[in-house]
Design an enzyme around this catalytic site. Structure first.
Site, short mmCIF file in Angstrom:
data_model
loop_
_atom_site.label_atom_id
_atom_site.label_comp_id
_atom_site.label_asym_id
_atom_site.label_seq_id
_atom_site.Cartn_x
_atom_site.Cartn_y
_atom_site.Cartn_z
N TRP A 21 0.82 -1.22 0.00
CA TRP A 21 0.00 0.00 0.00
C TRP A 21 0.85 1.27 0.00
CZ3 TRP A 21 -1.83 3.18 4.53
CH2 TRP A 21 -2.79 4.12 4.13
N ASP A 49 1.14 -8.89 0.64
CA ASP A 49 -0.23 -8.38 0.65
C ASP A 49 -0.44 -7.30 -0.41
OD1 ASP A 49 -2.87 -8.23 2.03
OD2 ASP A 49 -2.25 -6.15 2.33
N TYR A 54 -4.81 -0.63 -4.75
CA TYR A 54 -3.51 -0.01 -4.47
C TYR A 54 -2.92 0.54 -5.77
CZ TYR A 54 -3.69 -2.26 0.16
OH TYR A 54 -4.05 -2.67 1.43
N SER A 155 -12.00 -7.32 5.43
CA SER A 155 -11.11 -6.30 5.98
C SER A 155 -11.96 -5.13 6.48
CB SER A 155 -10.12 -5.81 4.91
OG SER A 155 -9.27 -4.83 5.45
N SER A 211 -0.97 -1.57 9.26
CA SER A 211 -0.42 -0.34 9.88
C SER A 211 0.03 -0.56 11.33
CB SER A 211 -1.43 0.81 9.81
OG SER A 211 -1.49 1.35 8.51
N ARG A 231 5.96 9.44 4.42
CA ARG A 231 4.59 9.20 3.93
C ARG A 231 3.67 10.38 4.19
NH1 ARG A 231 1.24 3.85 5.60
NH2 ARG A 231 2.87 2.91 4.30
#
Ligand code: NDP
Length: 323
Positions: A21, A49, A54, A155, A211, A231
């Site tokens: 991601w 993943d 994404y 999710s 995260s 980020r």
């Protein structure tokens, strides 16, 4: 590396896994992506993943390209995709959500982009209020029976939504969700620790958590401001900066500063300490790491060693900071 069962399934995932991601197909180039996958693999990571959403599908393209280039053995790695947000710039009504149509089309598109014949894990990336849960369960069951998906999951679904999917699957002899992918870190823990608690025993639910560093916040890198090469310094991610640092999350930075000071006192890296904290929860099947450079990933992969060094009393001091 340590390997853990994905819930009550027989699948063994590396306790630390690696996700794409923000980075793949966007923040970093193809060469750095290749180096990251290679470093992860060389350190025992077996789960990678990804998701259709994404970088609008580009993250899956890069990952598929790199995995093929590195010639990773198909029986040795686990790769995921997720369906919900769509991969088009402006998805048509049929190209998003969890309808039978989109779940099926998105699976076929992910197989092509990732260059594999089946997805090991396939997640419903969010709940879809516009589609009955029964329709999605039936669509996932079909993909499993066709051999295109091995395990399916959710999710950021509520505990009640997951329980409904499990109950419908059981009542109709269909494949039930195996895993959920929730956010879990020192600053965000209620769902994993409380809301999902009955599902671990009753449904054998596994979790692959995201995260673990709250987008890097728990490394302490934002304690004194936001660097442009981080980020939260990226102009396109202003919304994330607000979510991670802004109101009503403003007191988070104070906690992280105290956590960084404690880590320094213990002689530990805050990143490793925060990831190790996630690993202490036995209901966490795998902690998905994110990294924009190999040095970060190599640091984070050593989090397992921290478990042997930090004692119960110090974990309590960490708990006390976050409340
Ligand atoms: P983290 O919270 O660990 O954040 C990773 C970012 O933090 C890195 O890209 C890097 O960003 C920074 N960072 C990481 N390690 C260090 C370090 N040691 N020192 C300094 N900075 C560091 O994880 P992610 O938010 O990336 O989530 C991990 C994965 O989980 C994703 O790749 C994705 O696969 C999955 N995910 C799933 C979601 C879902 O809805 N299911 C949502 C979000 C993620 P930088 O260098 O740019 O500052």
């Amino acid at each position: 590396m340590q390997y853990r069962r994905l819930g009550s399934s027989g699948l063994q995932l590396s306790a630390l896994s690696f996700g794409a991601w923000v980075t793949f197909g966007s923040q970093i180039g193809r060469d750095e992506s290749r180096n990251l996958v290679a470093a992860a693999w060389d350190n025992g990571v077996n789960f990678f993943d990804n998701a259709e959403g994404y970088a609008k599908g580009r993250a899956e393209q890069v990952m598929g390209d790199v995995i093929a280039d590195l010639r990773l053995p198909r029986d040795g790695f686990v790769v995921s995709s997720k369906v919900f947000f769509g991969s088009a710039e402006d998805p048509a009504p049929t190209q998003r959500g969890l309808s039978r149509k989109h779940v099926t089309d998105a699976c076929h598109a992910a197989l092509k982009r990732l260059r594999v014949e089946y997805l090991d894990l396939y997640y419903c990336h969010r709940p879809d209020p516009e589609t009955p849960i029964s329709e999605t369960v039936l669509a996932m069951d079909t993909l499993v029976r066709q051999g295109k998906v091995l395990y399916w999951g959710t999710s950021e679904w509520s505990g009640a939504q997951i329980a409904e999917a499990v109950a419908f699957a059981r009542a109709n002899h269909l494949y039930a969700p195996t895993m959920e992918q929730p956010q879990y870190n020192l600053l965000h823990r209620q769902r994993v620790e409380q809301e999902y608690a009955p599902l671990y025993a009753d449904a054998g639910l596994g979790t692959t958590i995201w995260s673990p560093l709250a987008s890097g916040l728990l490394t302490g890198k934002y304690n004194d401001g936001i660097a442009t090469d981080s980020r939260l310094g990226q102009p396109s991610l202003e919304w994330l900066q607000t979510a991670v640092l802004g109101e009503p999350a403003a007191d988070r930075l104070g906690k992280v500063r105290r956590f960084s000071a404690l880590a320094a006192e213990l002689g530990e890296s805050p990143a490793q300490l925060a990831i190790a904290w996630c690993l202490r929860n036995p209901n966490v099947s795998s902690v998905i790491l994110g990294a924009s450079r190999v040095s970060q990933l190599e640091e984070n992969l050593r989090a397992l060693d921290v478990l042997e060094r930090v004692d119960a009393q110090d974990w309590q001091r960490i708990e006390a900071i976050f409340g």
